[in-house]
Every structure is written in C-alpha cells, then in structure tokens.
Design an enzyme around this catalytic site. Structure first.
Site, PDB file in Angstrom:
ATOM      1  CE  LYS A 161      21.777  -9.063 -17.163  1.00  0.00           C
ATOM      2  NZ  LYS A 161      22.389  -8.043 -17.932  1.00  0.00           N
TER       3      LYS A 161
ATOM      4  CE1 TYR B 233      30.325 -10.241 -14.770  1.00  0.00           C
ATOM      5  CE2 TYR B 233      30.324 -12.551 -15.156  1.00  0.00           C
ATOM      6  CZ  TYR B 233      29.699 -11.414 -15.159  1.00  0.00           C
ATOM      7  OH  TYR B 233      28.163 -11.693 -15.264  1.00  0.00           O
TER       8      TYR B 233
ATOM      9  CE1 TYR C 196      26.139  -6.588 -14.042  1.00  0.00           C
ATOM     10  CE2 TYR C 196      24.210  -6.373 -13.069  1.00  0.00           C
ATOM     11  CZ  TYR C 196      24.980  -6.218 -14.135  1.00  0.00           C
ATOM     12  OH  TYR C 196      24.631  -4.931 -15.043  1.00  0.00           O
TER      13      TYR C 196
END
Length: 364
Positions: A76, A290, A316
């Site tokens: 990110k 998730y 992730y």
C-alpha cells in the site's frame, strides 16, 4: 553457428534496449502526477532457491515489497505515495479510509498520515466475526493506534463507502478538510503505484540480464493487479501476470481488475490499451472467506518462514503464496524458467493470528 549466436545476442540486446526505453517513457508519463516519497524504492528482487529446490519447478524469485519501509512495509505504500500527494494538492488535513480488522492498508495509511502531519480516521469492518483479543487489538490494529489514528469498528456487510462519507460530512461540519481513500487504496490514483512497480521490476530484470516469465501476486481490492496490468501493457511486456484471489470469485475479481486497469490507463492518458485476456485471477485459494485462515495458507507461511526466512501475512500474501506453491506443483508454470512472486508485506497481521499457527510453548 557463430553468426547465428551473434545474431541472437544482437536481437536480445536490441530487445533489452527497447524495453528500457519504454520504461523510461513510462517513468516520464508518471512524473506528471503529484507524488510524495514514502517508500524505500526500488525494493529488492531476490532468488528463493531453497523454495525452488523444494518444489522442483522454475526458479522462483521474490519482489520484496514487504521492504517498502513505511510502518514495517507493504504494497500500500506505493499507492499512498500518489494518494497522499493528491490529498495534499486538494488541501486536505485529514485522511479517512477503511478495511478489514487486520488491514495492512489501514496501518500504512495511518503511518503515511502521521508522516505528513495529517489526522487519520480508520473504519474497520468485522469480516470474520472473531472475538479473539489479539485479532481485535494486536497486530495491525495496535499499530493503527500507535500511529495516532482514531479507530472505530463497523459490522460485517456494512456499506463502508457510505460510512466514510458520513464521517467526512461530520468532520467537514467541524471545520476539517477530509480526504477519503478507498479500501486498499484501489482507484486510478492509487493504482499508479503499481504501474510504477511494473516499470521498476522490468528495469531491474533488464539491467541484470534476467528474463521474467511470470509474475504472481495476491489480489483483493484490485489496485495492485490493475496497476501491474496497466504498467506491463504500457511497456508491451510479455510477462505472464497471475493474481491469486483472496476474497471474490474469479469472474467478479477479474471484472474489478479489468475495470480499474482501463480507468487507470485512461488516467495516465498516453493511449495504453488494456487486453481483457491479460487479466487473470485464480480464486481457488480463498477458503471460507476473506481473512479466514486455510490449511494451505498455514502450510505456505510455515514453509517460507523455514526455507527462506521470510514472513508472509495470513490474510493476503499467505493465500497468494499458497496459490503459487500449489500451481507450481500442478505444472501451471511448466516450460518457464523464472517466476517472480510479489511479496505485498503484512507480517504485522501474524500477531493477530497467533492461535492459527499453534506455535505456543518451548522445546527443552
């Protein structure tokens, strides 16, 4: 035979020069957009030879975007270089964003806001229903607060975009100037970070005489993959890009990536054409949902910790790694020589999933 060898070497050198020239053109195009320096770039590109030996397929490499530097690193940071710059250009003094409880994006956004002197509000959606104390208060959540962000929870299934807009209105009424960053930093501005990463990776490979056959990574909110798709298209690279889905079904995931890649290409405005067939996502490794651990993820995270000394997160990058390992074993990459896995960081989340790995106790 000598003449043929010289001809092939000449063609290879010409191809490399052409690719580097395209990378330079893309760098010039990206320089038109505001950007603040937040990451340690370029990140390393390293071989994973013990893992390669273990699996017996192509030679595996890792692009170390866990080493971007901002608050223990992660993918990110690249997006935030462009997003925070846009916030500054728009006169913002406050950042709002959202993510799941153990969001790597939230942690890096909180750190980026602190670095440029902005207030930060994090909205965390409960997507797992876990009541574990470490999951809810340790790992990334601890770091969100340590960076000075305000953190509030929302129930699973909440309209998080609407929740951010409501908070923004409240803050505006109080005189603040908020800037909303979407979950994962995934919009055409944030995706520029991974357009640039594609350029950076090709630069590294060409300058070191490495031909990359495939690039594999975890894909969720779609900004990382959309940026890579756009960047590879911009330089006309033939690298085979494969996203390993961590949340949505394949059709939805690929649709999100393609849509954002088209919008990112339009945002850059240099006539980049996005081929729908270049968008590939294997979503067989999501499991129950998730952020919910899978046995494959657990095995993959343990294997890399014990063969390469690398830490991957359970939400992730760990599921992406599970996909890479399984696809190597299944022969997906047969005939390829060099496959790169993009490490998107997130090891801080391991401290929220300590019970998942069942590693308590000492050995006498």
């Amino acid at each position: 035979m000598v003449e043929q060898t010289e001809t092939l070497e000449h063609l290879s050198a010409h191809r490399s020069e052409l690719m580097l020239s395209r990378c330079k053109d893309l760098s010039i195009a990206l320089a038109r957009f505001p950007r603040v320096a937040l990451g340690h770039l370029p990140t390393p590109l390293e071989p994973m030879d013990r893992l390669s030996e273990e699996l017996g397929g192509p030679r595996l490499w890792v692009k170390r975007d866990d080493c971007t530097g901002l608050s223990s690193g992660g993918n990110k940071t690249r997006k935030l270089e462009f997003l925070i710059a846009d916030a500054i250009e728009n006169g913002a003094d406050t950042i709002i964003t959202q993510g799941a409880t153990q969001s790597n994006h939230a942690r890096q956004t909180a750190a980026a806001a602190a670095k440029v002197g902005m207030a930060c509000h994090i909205l965390l959606e409960d997507r797992t229903g876990s009541n574990e104390i470490n999951y809810n208060l340790n790992g990334n959540v601890l770091l969100d607060r340590l960076h000075g962000a305000s953190v509030s929870k929302r129930p699973g299934g909440a309209d998080m975009n609407a929740e951010m807009e409501a908070l923004a209105e409240k803050l505006r009424a109080g005189g603040a100037k908020p800037y909303i960053i979407p979950g994962g930093g995934s919009n055409p501005i944030g995706a520029l970070g991974y357009v640039n990463c594609a350029r950076e990776l090709i630069d590294q490979a060409e300058n070191n005489g490495l031909k990359i056959d495939a690039l594999v990574h975890a894909t969720g909110s779609s900004g990382t993959q959309a940026g890579l798709v756009t960047g590879l298209a911009a330089v006309k690279s033939d690298i085979h890009l494969l996203g390993i889905g961590v949340r949505a079904p394949q059709e939805k995931q690929e649709g999100m990536v393609y849509d954002l890649a088209v919008r990112t290409a339009d945002h850059i405005g240099t006539g980049i054409s996005i081929d729908r067939e270049a968008v590939r996502a294997n979503c067989d490794y999501v499991g129950s949902g998730y952020g919910i651990p899978t046995e494959g993820m657990i095995s993959a995270v343990k294997l890399l910790a014990r063969t390469e000394g690398l830490l991957f997160d359970p939400v992730y990058s760990g599921k992406g790694l599970d996909g890479l390992i399984d696809q190597v074993r299944e022969g997906y990459f047969d005939g390829m020589d060099n496959v790169v896995f993009l490490h998107t960081g997130g090891s801080a989340a391991l401290f929220g999933y300590d019970q998942t790995f069942d590693l308590h106790g000492y050995t006498n």
